[in-house]
Design a protein around this motif. Structure first.
Motif, PDB file in Angstrom:
ATOM      1  N   ARG A  63       0.917  -1.096  -0.121  1.00  0.00           N
ATOM      2  CA  ARG A  63      -0.047  -0.046  -0.012  1.00  0.00           C
ATOM      3  C   ARG A  63       1.080   1.323   0.094  1.00  0.00           C
ATOM      4  O   ARG A  63       0.541   2.191  -0.691  1.00  0.00           O
ATOM      5  CB  ARG A  63      -0.896   0.110   0.969  1.00  0.00           C
ATOM      6  CG  ARG A  63      -2.011  -0.891   1.108  1.00  0.00           C
ATOM      7  CD  ARG A  63      -3.096  -0.637   2.298  1.00  0.00           C
ATOM      8  NE  ARG A  63      -4.368  -1.479   1.973  1.00  0.00           N
ATOM      9  CZ  ARG A  63      -4.630  -2.172   2.999  1.00  0.00           C
ATOM     10  NH1 ARG A  63      -4.372  -2.197   4.128  1.00  0.00           N
ATOM     11  NH2 ARG A  63      -5.703  -3.005   2.580  1.00  0.00           N
ATOM     12  N   LEU A  80       2.403   1.423  -3.450  1.00  0.00           N
ATOM     13  CA  LEU A  80       1.457   2.032  -4.294  1.00  0.00           C
ATOM     14  C   LEU A  80       1.050   3.522  -3.963  1.00  0.00           C
ATOM     15  O   LEU A  80       1.109   4.380  -5.273  1.00  0.00           O
ATOM     16  CB  LEU A  80       0.301   1.439  -4.076  1.00  0.00           C
ATOM     17  CG  LEU A  80      -0.900   1.528  -5.151  1.00  0.00           C
ATOM     18  CD1 LEU A  80      -0.400   1.153  -6.547  1.00  0.00           C
ATOM     19  CD2 LEU A  80      -2.054   0.757  -4.701  1.00  0.00           C
ATOM     20  N   SER A  81       1.033   4.041  -3.088  1.00  0.00           N
ATOM     21  CA  SER A  81       0.682   5.297  -2.758  1.00  0.00           C
ATOM     22  C   SER A  81       1.850   6.348  -3.079  1.00  0.00           C
ATOM     23  O   SER A  81       1.796   7.442  -3.419  1.00  0.00           O
ATOM     24  CB  SER A  81       0.372   5.645  -1.079  1.00  0.00           C
ATOM     25  OG  SER A  81       1.675   5.529  -0.522  1.00  0.00           O
ATOM     26  N   ARG A 113       1.966   6.462  -7.158  1.00  0.00           N
ATOM     27  CA  ARG A 113       0.525   7.318  -7.809  1.00  0.00           C
ATOM     28  C   ARG A 113       1.174   8.427  -8.523  1.00  0.00           C
ATOM     29  O   ARG A 113       0.693   8.784  -9.534  1.00  0.00           O
ATOM     30  CB  ARG A 113      -0.522   7.316  -6.949  1.00  0.00           C
ATOM     31  CG  ARG A 113      -1.344   6.006  -6.533  1.00  0.00           C
ATOM     32  CD  ARG A 113      -2.756   6.421  -6.181  1.00  0.00           C
ATOM     33  NE  ARG A 113      -3.387   5.106  -6.284  1.00  0.00           N
ATOM     34  CZ  ARG A 113      -3.710   4.506  -5.085  1.00  0.00           C
ATOM     35  NH1 ARG A 113      -3.346   5.116  -3.777  1.00  0.00           N
ATOM     36  NH2 ARG A 113      -4.698   3.314  -5.024  1.00  0.00           N
ATOM     37  N   PRO A 114       1.699   9.380  -7.736  1.00  0.00           N
ATOM     38  CA  PRO A 114       2.152  10.610  -8.410  1.00  0.00           C
ATOM     39  C   PRO A 114       3.014  10.462  -9.624  1.00  0.00           C
ATOM     40  O   PRO A 114       3.001  11.100 -10.654  1.00  0.00           O
ATOM     41  CB  PRO A 114       2.995  11.367  -7.107  1.00  0.00           C
ATOM     42  CG  PRO A 114       2.553  10.623  -5.942  1.00  0.00           C
ATOM     43  CD  PRO A 114       2.024   9.162  -6.303  1.00  0.00           C
ATOM     44  N   TYR A 157       3.046   7.782 -11.568  1.00  0.00           N
ATOM     45  CA  TYR A 157       2.196   7.483 -12.766  1.00  0.00           C
ATOM     46  C   TYR A 157       1.272   8.503 -13.278  1.00  0.00           C
ATOM     47  O   TYR A 157       1.212   8.654 -14.419  1.00  0.00           O
ATOM     48  CB  TYR A 157       1.024   6.453 -12.117  1.00  0.00           C
ATOM     49  CG  TYR A 157       0.224   5.886 -13.259  1.00  0.00           C
ATOM     50  CD1 TYR A 157       0.599   4.910 -14.122  1.00  0.00           C
ATOM     51  CD2 TYR A 157      -1.200   6.175 -13.119  1.00  0.00           C
ATOM     52  CE1 TYR A 157      -0.439   4.591 -15.037  1.00  0.00           C
ATOM     53  CE2 TYR A 157      -2.051   5.880 -14.102  1.00  0.00           C
ATOM     54  CZ  TYR A 157      -1.649   4.766 -15.223  1.00  0.00           C
ATOM     55  OH  TYR A 157      -2.437   4.307 -15.634  1.00  0.00           O
ATOM     56  N   ALA A 158       0.537   9.148 -12.628  1.00  0.00           N
ATOM     57  CA  ALA A 158       0.170  10.637 -12.888  1.00  0.00           C
ATOM     58  C   ALA A 158       0.906  11.578 -13.715  1.00  0.00           C
ATOM     59  O   ALA A 158       0.404  11.973 -14.736  1.00  0.00           O
ATOM     60  CB  ALA A 158      -0.761  11.319 -11.852  1.00  0.00           C
TER      61      ALA A 158
END
Length: 157
Positions: free
Chosen positions: A110, A113-114, A117-118, A120-121
């Motif tokens: 987790r 993943l957190s 995320r940035p 990936y964005a």
């Protein structure tokens, strides 16, 4: 019967119940009960009620629960049960430890993943920007200014 094992006692009792059921069955089929003492003169309903009691008693003695109760006195059965319970306890301990390590791994994933995320964005935004630039360049160079739209997986981002 003193000194007999519970299994032998059970078997003897079952034999007696089978014999009693046969006797009652024979009495039910007999045309009359003349010549019998008054205590033995039973009508068909009484005989069937007694046969039903005998059948229920036999069913209890032949049942799974009674078999397990008799096995409780057997040392080998108790040893097998003990071994089975110890194995289940060991499995439960291993599963508990595994659950703990899986919970730790889940928390790590987790967090990963957190953190991803940035990134990936940002990568999606860069791809969208490059797609727009590519479409504009392709439109100007090859299609005389007509709008070009790329199709395919790139639009699924």
């Amino acid at each position: 019967m003193a000194g007999t094992c519970p299994q032998a006692l059970r078997d003897e009792l079952l034999d007696d119940l089978h014999e009693l059921d046969g006797f009652l069955s024979q009495r039910a089929e007999a045309p009359s009960s003349e010549g019998l003492p008054p205590a033995l003169q039973l009508d068909g309903a009484e005989i069937e009620a007694r046969r039903d009691c005998v059948r229920r008693a036999r069913a209890e003695l032949e049942g799974e629960h009674t078999r397990h109760l008799l096995l409780l006195g057997e040392p080998k059965y108790l040893e097998r049960q003990e071994a089975s319970l110890r194995q289940q306890l060991d499995s439960a301990r291993k599963m508990g430890a595994l659950a703990g390590s899986l919970a730790t791994r889940q928390a790590e994933l987790r967090l990963e993943l957190s953190e991803a995320r940035p990134r990936y964005a940002a990568a999606v935004a860069k791809v969208k920007k490059l797609q727009a630039e590519f479409e504009a360049t392709l439109s100007e160079l090859h299609f005389g200014g007509k709008r070009v739209n790329l199709m395919g997986a790139i639009n699924a981002l």
